[in-house]
Design a protein around this motif. Sequence first.
Motif, PDB file in Angstrom:
ATOM      1  N   LEU A  11      29.544 -92.068 -23.534  1.00 15.49           N
ATOM      2  CA  LEU A  11      30.340 -92.571 -24.663  1.00 15.49           C
ATOM      3  C   LEU A  11      29.472 -92.760 -25.906  1.00 15.49           C
ATOM      4  N   ALA A  12      28.290 -93.328 -25.731  1.00 14.61           N
ATOM      5  CA  ALA A  12      27.397 -93.574 -26.867  1.00 14.61           C
ATOM      6  C   ALA A  12      26.963 -92.271 -27.521  1.00 14.61           C
ATOM      7  N   ALA A  13      26.630 -91.274 -26.711  1.00 15.13           N
ATOM      8  CA  ALA A  13      26.221 -89.989 -27.260  1.00 15.13           C
ATOM      9  C   ALA A  13      27.362 -89.327 -28.022  1.00 15.13           C
ATOM     10  N   CYS A  14      28.561 -89.399 -27.471  1.00 15.30           N
ATOM     11  CA  CYS A  14      29.719 -88.795 -28.129  1.00 15.30           C
ATOM     12  C   CYS A  14      30.068 -89.546 -29.413  1.00 15.30           C
ATOM     13  N   LYS A  15      29.972 -90.864 -29.372  1.00 15.59           N
ATOM     14  CA  LYS A  15      30.248 -91.670 -30.564  1.00 15.59           C
ATOM     15  C   LYS A  15      29.319 -91.266 -31.703  1.00 15.59           C
ATOM     16  N   THR A  16      28.048 -91.067 -31.411  1.00 13.38           N
ATOM     17  CA  THR A  16      27.089 -90.638 -32.422  1.00 13.38           C
ATOM     18  C   THR A  16      27.458 -89.257 -32.961  1.00 13.38           C
ATOM     19  N   SER A  17      27.847 -88.362 -32.070  1.00 12.24           N
ATOM     20  CA  SER A  17      28.253 -87.013 -32.494  1.00 12.24           C
ATOM     21  C   SER A  17      29.475 -87.059 -33.402  1.00 12.24           C
ATOM     22  N   ALA A  33      36.497 -82.642 -28.133  1.00 11.87           N
ATOM     23  CA  ALA A  33      35.140 -82.999 -27.735  1.00 11.87           C
ATOM     24  C   ALA A  33      34.167 -81.878 -28.094  1.00 11.87           C
ATOM     25  N   ALA A  34      34.587 -80.639 -27.918  1.00 13.44           N
ATOM     26  CA  ALA A  34      33.723 -79.499 -28.237  1.00 13.44           C
ATOM     27  C   ALA A  34      33.410 -79.451 -29.725  1.00 13.44           C
ATOM     28  N   LEU A  35      34.401 -79.697 -30.565  1.00 19.15           N
ATOM     29  CA  LEU A  35      34.200 -79.687 -32.010  1.00 19.15           C
ATOM     30  C   LEU A  35      33.226 -80.788 -32.430  1.00 19.15           C
ATOM     31  N   ALA A  36      33.310 -81.928 -31.756  1.00 16.35           N
ATOM     32  CA  ALA A  36      32.415 -83.047 -32.069  1.00 16.35           C
ATOM     33  C   ALA A  36      31.020 -82.835 -31.511  1.00 16.35           C
ATOM     34  N   GLY A  37      30.889 -81.952 -30.530  1.00 18.37           N
ATOM     35  CA  GLY A  37      29.599 -81.724 -29.895  1.00 18.37           C
ATOM     36  C   GLY A  37      29.350 -82.646 -28.719  1.00 18.37           C
ATOM     37  N   CYS A  38      30.416 -83.155 -28.121  1.00 13.62           N
ATOM     38  CA  CYS A  38      30.309 -84.074 -26.985  1.00 13.62           C
ATOM     39  C   CYS A  38      30.283 -83.309 -25.664  1.00 13.62           C
ATOM     40  N   SER A  39      29.471 -83.774 -24.739  1.00 14.32           N
ATOM     41  CA  SER A  39      29.391 -83.169 -23.415  1.00 14.32           C
ATOM     42  C   SER A  39      30.546 -83.672 -22.545  1.00 14.32           C
ATOM     43  N   THR A  40      31.234 -82.762 -21.884  1.00 12.00           N
ATOM     44  CA  THR A  40      32.336 -83.126 -20.988  1.00 12.00           C
ATOM     45  C   THR A  40      31.984 -82.822 -19.534  1.00 12.00           C
ATOM     46  N   VAL A  41      30.700 -82.680 -19.266  1.00 13.66           N
ATOM     47  CA  VAL A  41      30.224 -82.326 -17.938  1.00 13.66           C
ATOM     48  C   VAL A  41      30.494 -83.460 -16.945  1.00 13.66           C
ATOM     49  N   THR A  42      30.992 -83.090 -15.772  1.00  7.82           N
ATOM     50  CA  THR A  42      31.206 -84.042 -14.693  1.00  7.82           C
ATOM     51  C   THR A  42      29.861 -84.334 -14.035  1.00  7.82           C
ATOM     52  N   THR A  43      29.604 -85.616 -13.760  1.00  8.48           N
ATOM     53  CA  THR A  43      28.355 -86.017 -13.115  1.00  8.48           C
ATOM     54  C   THR A  43      28.673 -86.846 -11.872  1.00  8.48           C
ATOM     55  N   GLN A  44      27.651 -87.361 -11.223  1.00  7.03           N
ATOM     56  CA  GLN A  44      27.851 -88.132  -9.999  1.00  7.03           C
ATOM     57  C   GLN A  44      28.783 -89.319 -10.205  1.00  7.03           C
ATOM     58  N   PHE A  45      28.645 -90.024 -11.326  1.00 12.38           N
ATOM     59  CA  PHE A  45      29.453 -91.212 -11.560  1.00 12.38           C
ATOM     60  C   PHE A  45      30.483 -91.052 -12.677  1.00 12.38           C
ATOM     61  N   ASN A  46      30.585 -89.869 -13.277  1.00 15.97           N
ATOM     62  CA  ASN A  46      31.574 -89.601 -14.331  1.00 15.97           C
ATOM     63  C   ASN A  46      32.494 -88.473 -13.913  1.00 15.97           C
ATOM     64  N   LEU A  49      34.655 -86.690 -19.617  1.00 14.98           N
ATOM     65  CA  LEU A  49      34.838 -87.332 -20.906  1.00 14.98           C
ATOM     66  C   LEU A  49      35.865 -86.533 -21.685  1.00 14.98           C
ATOM     67  N   SER A  50      36.729 -87.236 -22.403  1.00 16.95           N
ATOM     68  CA  SER A  50      37.722 -86.553 -23.243  1.00 16.95           C
ATOM     69  C   SER A  50      37.732 -87.180 -24.625  1.00 16.95           C
ATOM     70  N   LEU A  51      38.173 -86.401 -25.595  1.00 18.21           N
ATOM     71  CA  LEU A  51      38.312 -86.869 -26.962  1.00 18.21           C
ATOM     72  C   LEU A  51      39.706 -86.469 -27.424  1.00 18.21           C
ATOM     73  N   SER A  52      40.434 -87.421 -27.985  1.00 17.69           N
ATOM     74  CA  SER A  52      41.769 -87.121 -28.502  1.00 17.69           C
ATOM     75  C   SER A  52      41.921 -87.744 -29.878  1.00 17.69           C
ATOM     76  N   GLY A  53      43.040 -87.423 -30.516  1.00 17.43           N
ATOM     77  CA  GLY A  53      43.255 -87.881 -31.882  1.00 17.43           C
ATOM     78  C   GLY A  53      42.441 -87.024 -32.819  1.00 17.43           C
ATOM     79  N   GLY A  54      42.134 -87.559 -33.960  1.00 24.06           N
ATOM     80  CA  GLY A  54      41.291 -86.845 -34.905  1.00 24.06           C
ATOM     81  C   GLY A  54      41.945 -85.618 -35.489  1.00 24.06           C
ATOM     82  N   GLY A  55      41.159 -84.856 -36.218  1.00 29.02           N
ATOM     83  CA  GLY A  55      41.618 -83.616 -36.812  1.00 29.02           C
ATOM     84  C   GLY A  55      42.042 -83.717 -38.257  1.00 29.02           C
TER      85      GLY A  55
END
Length: 112
Positions: A11-17, A33-46, A49-55
Amino acid sequence: RSKMSEGLAALAACKTSVQDYVSSHAGTTPGTAALAGCSTVTTQFNAGLSLSGGGAPGTAVVIQVISQNTGAGAATECSLRLTSNQAATFEITSWTATALTCPSKYVPSSFR
């Protein structure tokens, strides 16, 4: 709660992006999320990540991460959400943190 730190980092990394995007695009918020440059990769505990709104200028951005394998329970994994707040100039002035469908013992202190 320590397993939730992976989601907080995403979340922090995406917020900065998102904030960088808004600064360089005249107050317009990213719509994906792609436009913002946020990673949506699934990990062990995630679960992801999604991003909505905006534009559009001044449109709030909602960044959400859903946990997995944290021990919170299959039906009650944590969903952490950040929602942007914009000023009249369309710049992001703050973020509102919300925890959804999450047992309170798993909620990070910054989301209470």
